[in-house]
Design a protein around this motif. Structure first.
Motif, short mmCIF file in Angstrom:
data_model
loop_
_atom_site.label_atom_id
_atom_site.label_comp_id
_atom_site.label_asym_id
_atom_site.label_seq_id
_atom_site.Cartn_x
_atom_site.Cartn_y
_atom_site.Cartn_z
N ASP A 1 -14.04 -5.80 5.74
CA ASP A 1 -14.14 -4.39 6.13
C ASP A 1 -15.58 -4.08 6.57
O ASP A 1 -16.45 -4.96 6.59
N ALA A 2 -15.82 -2.84 6.92
CA ALA A 2 -17.12 -2.45 7.46
C ALA A 2 -18.25 -2.64 6.45
O ALA A 2 -19.37 -3.02 6.81
N LEU A 3 -17.96 -2.37 5.16
CA LEU A 3 -18.99 -2.54 4.14
C LEU A 3 -19.35 -4.01 3.97
O LEU A 3 -20.53 -4.37 3.81
N GLN A 4 -18.34 -4.87 3.99
CA GLN A 4 -18.61 -6.31 3.89
C GLN A 4 -19.38 -6.79 5.12
O GLN A 4 -20.30 -7.61 5.00
N TRP A 5 -19.00 -6.30 6.28
CA TRP A 5 -19.72 -6.68 7.50
C TRP A 5 -21.19 -6.32 7.39
O TRP A 5 -22.07 -7.12 7.74
N ARG A 6 -21.45 -5.11 6.89
CA ARG A 6 -22.85 -4.67 6.77
C ARG A 6 -23.62 -5.55 5.79
O ARG A 6 -24.77 -5.93 6.06
N GLN B 1 -20.51 -14.83 0.26
CA GLN B 1 -19.80 -13.73 0.90
C GLN B 1 -18.66 -14.24 1.77
O GLN B 1 -17.59 -13.63 1.83
N VAL B 2 -18.89 -15.36 2.44
CA VAL B 2 -17.85 -15.93 3.31
C VAL B 2 -16.67 -16.45 2.49
O VAL B 2 -15.50 -16.21 2.82
N THR B 3 -16.97 -17.17 1.42
CA THR B 3 -15.90 -17.85 0.67
C THR B 3 -15.15 -16.92 -0.29
O THR B 3 -13.99 -17.19 -0.63
N THR B 4 -15.78 -15.85 -0.75
CA THR B 4 -15.11 -14.97 -1.73
C THR B 4 -14.74 -13.61 -1.18
O THR B 4 -13.86 -12.94 -1.74
N GLN C 1 -13.88 -19.86 7.66
CA GLN C 1 -14.86 -19.90 6.57
C GLN C 1 -15.67 -21.19 6.62
O GLN C 1 -16.90 -21.18 6.46
N ARG C 2 -14.97 -22.29 6.83
CA ARG C 2 -15.66 -23.58 6.89
C ARG C 2 -16.65 -23.61 8.05
O ARG C 2 -17.79 -24.07 7.90
N ARG C 3 -16.25 -23.07 9.20
CA ARG C 3 -17.13 -23.07 10.35
C ARG C 3 -18.36 -22.21 10.11
O ARG C 3 -19.48 -22.59 10.47
N MET C 4 -18.17 -21.06 9.49
CA MET C 4 -19.29 -20.15 9.27
C MET C 4 -20.29 -20.73 8.26
O MET C 4 -21.50 -20.57 8.41
N VAL C 5 -19.78 -21.41 7.24
CA VAL C 5 -20.68 -22.04 6.27
C VAL C 5 -21.39 -23.23 6.89
O VAL C 5 -22.59 -23.44 6.68
N TYR C 6 -20.66 -24.01 7.68
CA TYR C 6 -21.28 -25.15 8.36
C TYR C 6 -22.36 -24.69 9.33
O TYR C 6 -23.39 -25.36 9.48
#
Length: 304
Positions: free
Chosen positions: A178-183, A91-94, A111-116
């Motif tokens: 967006d909000a849907l992705q956040w959810r 989800q983070v990378t795409t 993205q790198r920070r969130m995956v790490y």
């Protein structure tokens, strides 16, 4: 976790260890007393061994089933950690895209920070369950000030999840999602937290003491009675029959006690090191990295 392979008689015998050796010596002593010293009173041929053995087998089998249930639930929970870690990284990378005219380098860094952080979470959860220090695993993944801040936390995986949640909210504010992705991404974090809670429940709720004490007591009593009941009919061969039957009951008792704590950092545990290494490898590859951690190898038939 012991990796299945061909049967090894010596390893199987050593699995029981000292109790089996004591049983052999006791069997020999009973035979010597009956055959050499002619102490006929040591023989108790009317003991209902079959009845006792059946009852004890049911008790030990029930305890072992409960112990394996804990072990298998632990493995399923870590399967959930693997799946949701991959989902989070995907989800983070795409799913995160830069705004028009925005420098994509900043998004790439996020993205790198969130995956790490997710990789760090997996390692921290493993060490948290094993009650080991996580700092050597976290140092290559987080900034020094982040590691230092985590040292004050009693639940390091939870603190890492909090950081991931704050970064997710920041991505929503900056309109990278967006909000849907956040959810959807927040659901991945919730599922990870559910799995962590399940693992902590298993870790912090040991088997009832009665499940450990009484089956072990009954098995030992049965092993004491075995040669006394067999010596009349088997004579000098009593140690052979008594030791074989006693070995079965002693091994069953030990199997249950080994499986009931799947996060105890022993060779019988769920292979958390291998699982977290797999998570790190998968997530680094989703980032497009080529320098990957070495795969966990089997050492002396054990996968950690």
């Amino acid at each position: 976790m012991i990796v299945p392979r061909g049967p090894q008689l010596w390893r199987m015998v050593m699995y029981v260890g000292r109790p089996l050796l004591i049983l052999v010596l006791y069997d020999v002593a009973v035979v010597a007393a009956y055959k050499v010293m002619h102490w006929s009173w040591v023989a108790l041929p009317h003991i209902p061994l079959a009845l006792f053995g059946s009852a004890i087998g049911i008790i030990v089998g029930f305890r072992n089933q409960s112990a394996y249930g804990r072990w298998w639930e632990a493995r399923q929970l870590w399967g959930s950690v693997v799946n949701n870690s991959r989902s989070w990284a995907r989800q983070v990378t795409t799913g995160m895209l830069p705004l028009k005219g925005e420098d994509p380098a900043e998004l790439k860094a996020m993205q790198r920070r969130m995956v790490y952080l997710q990789i760090a979470y997996a390692h921290a959860l493993r060490q948290h369950l094993r009650k080991l220090e996580p700092w050597p695993e976290l140092a290559p993944l987080l900034e020094p000030h982040e590691v230092e801040a985590l040292r004050a936390q009693k639940n390091v995986p939870l603190a890492i999840q909090e950081t991931m949640g704050r970064l997710l909210n920041e991505c929503l504010v900056r309109e990278w999602i967006d909000a849907l992705q956040w959810r959807a991404m927040d659901e991945s974090l919730n599922d990870l937290m559910d799995a962590q809670g399940g693992c902590e429940r298993i870790k912090n709720t040991p088997m009832p003491k009665q499940y450990d004490y009484f089956p072990q007591l009954f098995v030992h009593i049965y092993c004491v009675l075995l040669p006394l009941a067999l010596v009349t009919n088997m004579g000098w061969f009593t140690p052979l029959g008594s030791t074989l039957v006693g070995f079965i009951f002693l091994a069953l008792d030990k199997i249950g006690r080994d499986l009931e704590d799947p996060f105890d950092n022993t060779i019988y545990d769920v292979p958390l090191t291998s699982i977290t290494t797999t998570i790190e490898t998968n997530l680094r590859q989703l980032l497009g990295e080529s320098e990957l951690p070495a795969a966990t190898v089997v050492v002396n038939a054990v996968l950690w």
